[in-house]
Design an enzyme around this catalytic site. Structure first.
Site, PDB file in Angstrom:
ATOM      1  N   CYS A  27       0.840  -1.199   0.000  1.00  0.00           N
ATOM      2  CA  CYS A  27       0.000   0.000   0.000  1.00  0.00           C
ATOM      3  C   CYS A  27       0.877   1.252   0.000  1.00  0.00           C
ATOM      4  O   CYS A  27       1.987   1.245   0.529  1.00  0.00           O
ATOM      5  CB  CYS A  27      -0.909   0.003   1.227  1.00  0.00           C
ATOM      6  SG  CYS A  27      -2.074   1.390   1.240  1.00  0.00           S
ATOM      7  N   ASP A  45       0.420   3.793   1.688  1.00  0.00           N
ATOM      8  CA  ASP A  45       0.398   4.358   3.047  1.00  0.00           C
ATOM      9  C   ASP A  45       1.819   4.617   3.561  1.00  0.00           C
ATOM     10  O   ASP A  45       2.665   3.715   3.528  1.00  0.00           O
ATOM     11  CB  ASP A  45      -0.343   3.375   3.981  1.00  0.00           C
ATOM     12  CG  ASP A  45      -0.703   4.015   5.307  1.00  0.00           C
ATOM     13  OD1 ASP A  45       0.219   4.504   6.000  1.00  0.00           O
ATOM     14  OD2 ASP A  45      -1.899   4.028   5.654  1.00  0.00           O
ATOM     15  N   ARG A  66       2.980   4.754   6.353  1.00  0.00           N
ATOM     16  CA  ARG A  66       3.383   4.005   7.547  1.00  0.00           C
ATOM     17  C   ARG A  66       3.874   2.595   7.251  1.00  0.00           C
ATOM     18  O   ARG A  66       4.209   1.844   8.161  1.00  0.00           O
ATOM     19  CB  ARG A  66       2.206   3.945   8.532  1.00  0.00           C
ATOM     20  CG  ARG A  66       1.773   5.308   9.038  1.00  0.00           C
ATOM     21  CD  ARG A  66       0.416   5.233   9.708  1.00  0.00           C
ATOM     22  NE  ARG A  66      -0.629   4.843   8.762  1.00  0.00           N
ATOM     23  CZ  ARG A  66      -1.917   4.708   9.081  1.00  0.00           C
ATOM     24  NH1 ARG A  66      -2.304   4.899  10.333  1.00  0.00           N
ATOM     25  NH2 ARG A  66      -2.797   4.377   8.163  1.00  0.00           N
ATOM     26  N   HIS A 111      -2.264  -3.962   5.034  1.00  0.00           N
ATOM     27  CA  HIS A 111      -2.043  -3.545   6.424  1.00  0.00           C
ATOM     28  C   HIS A 111      -3.368  -3.187   7.089  1.00  0.00           C
ATOM     29  O   HIS A 111      -4.283  -2.668   6.446  1.00  0.00           O
ATOM     30  CB  HIS A 111      -1.083  -2.347   6.478  1.00  0.00           C
ATOM     31  CG  HIS A 111      -1.631  -1.080   5.893  1.00  0.00           C
ATOM     32  ND1 HIS A 111      -2.068  -0.029   6.668  1.00  0.00           N
ATOM     33  CD2 HIS A 111      -1.852  -0.704   4.608  1.00  0.00           C
ATOM     34  CE1 HIS A 111      -2.500   0.949   5.883  1.00  0.00           C
ATOM     35  NE2 HIS A 111      -2.387   0.565   4.622  1.00  0.00           N
ATOM     36  N   CYS A 149      -6.074   0.322   6.983  1.00  0.00           N
ATOM     37  CA  CYS A 149      -5.873   0.839   5.623  1.00  0.00           C
ATOM     38  C   CYS A 149      -7.038   1.761   5.218  1.00  0.00           C
ATOM     39  O   CYS A 149      -8.200   1.353   5.251  1.00  0.00           O
ATOM     40  CB  CYS A 149      -5.750  -0.317   4.638  1.00  0.00           C
ATOM     41  SG  CYS A 149      -5.458   0.211   2.935  1.00  0.00           S
TER      42      CYS A 149
HETATM   43 CO    CO Z   1      -3.454   1.263   3.003  1.00  0.00          CO
END
Ligand code: CO
Length: 223
Positions: free
Chosen positions: A42, A44, A46, A98, A101
């Site tokens: 992803c 993302d 993080r 994750h 999400c």
């Molecule tokens: Co995500």
């Protein structure tokens, strides 16, 4: 401006630190990359592939998009996959989702976010397929977490349904394709145990014959 300048300063500090730890680091990597892994994760911020797996530059070839999707018409994903599998000859392909999400959450809701809604549509399709199972789980984090896992498994199957993966399997029984979920609450990765390196588990309609069995190329009509 100070935030962006901070990045450049930190880059200098990183180069210095790398040089202390391993003086040959940049020399070695500037010649060639030989990663053993392809990571589909992803976007993302993080969930950085190298950091969470304790790996260095040069070790993981990476493709990231919102909610780690394997969309069959995505030229960017297909190009990364083909290059990783056929040129770099990676040994493992990892789809890593994750918990927490935003893409998964958006797919389960009804709010509009703009252009991205059209990408999220692919995730909603996965939800619809598994709706009966998901509706039995209490609404909230528990259902969201389970959907995150189900989505990763679906993407693993989408991946192994490509001719790219199936031809590689026919040729060298590699790569292994894995489904993982990263927990942003404690940093741990959970293996979903769907690892495959043959097409035995694939629904029949998705199985390709090995390339050697492809019919003779037809001549163009009229030639
Ligand atoms: Co995500």
């Amino acid at each position: 401006m100070k935030f962006i300048e901070q990045l450049l300063l930190q880059n200098r500090a990183w180069v210095e630190q790398k040089g202390i730890e391993d003086p040959e680091f940049f020399n070695r990597l500037s010649e060639v990359q030989t990663p053993k892994f392809l990571w589909i994760g992803c976007s993302d911020s993080r969930v950085p592939a190298n950091d969470i797996t304790g790996t260095n530059p040069g070790e993981i070839f990476v493709h990231r998009n919102i909610a780690n999707m394997v969309v069959h018409t995505d030229m960017s994903m297909l190009s990364v996959l083909d290059y990783a599998v056929n040129v770099l000859e990676v040994r493992h392909v990892i789809v890593c989702g994750h918990y927490g999400c935003g893409g998964i959450r958006a797919a389960m809701g009804h709010k509009q976010f703009g252009l991205i809604d059209n990408w999220i549509r692919h995730i909603k399709d996965v939800y619809r397929i598994h709706e009966d199972e998901l509706k039995l789980i209490p609404e909230g984090r528990e259902r969201e977490n389970r959907f995150t896992e189900i989505n990763v498994v679906e993407q693993v199957f989408d991946l192994v349904e490509t001719s790219i993966i199936q031809n590689a399997w026919a040729k060298r029984q590699l790569p292994f394709v894995h489904g993982w979920v990263y927990d942003i609450h404690n940093g741990l990765i959970k293996c979903l145990k769907v690892t495959m390196n043959d097409n035995a588990q694939l629904p029949e309609v998705y199985r390709f014959n090995p390339p050697s069995q492809v019919d003779e190329v037809q001549t163009r009509p009229g030639h």
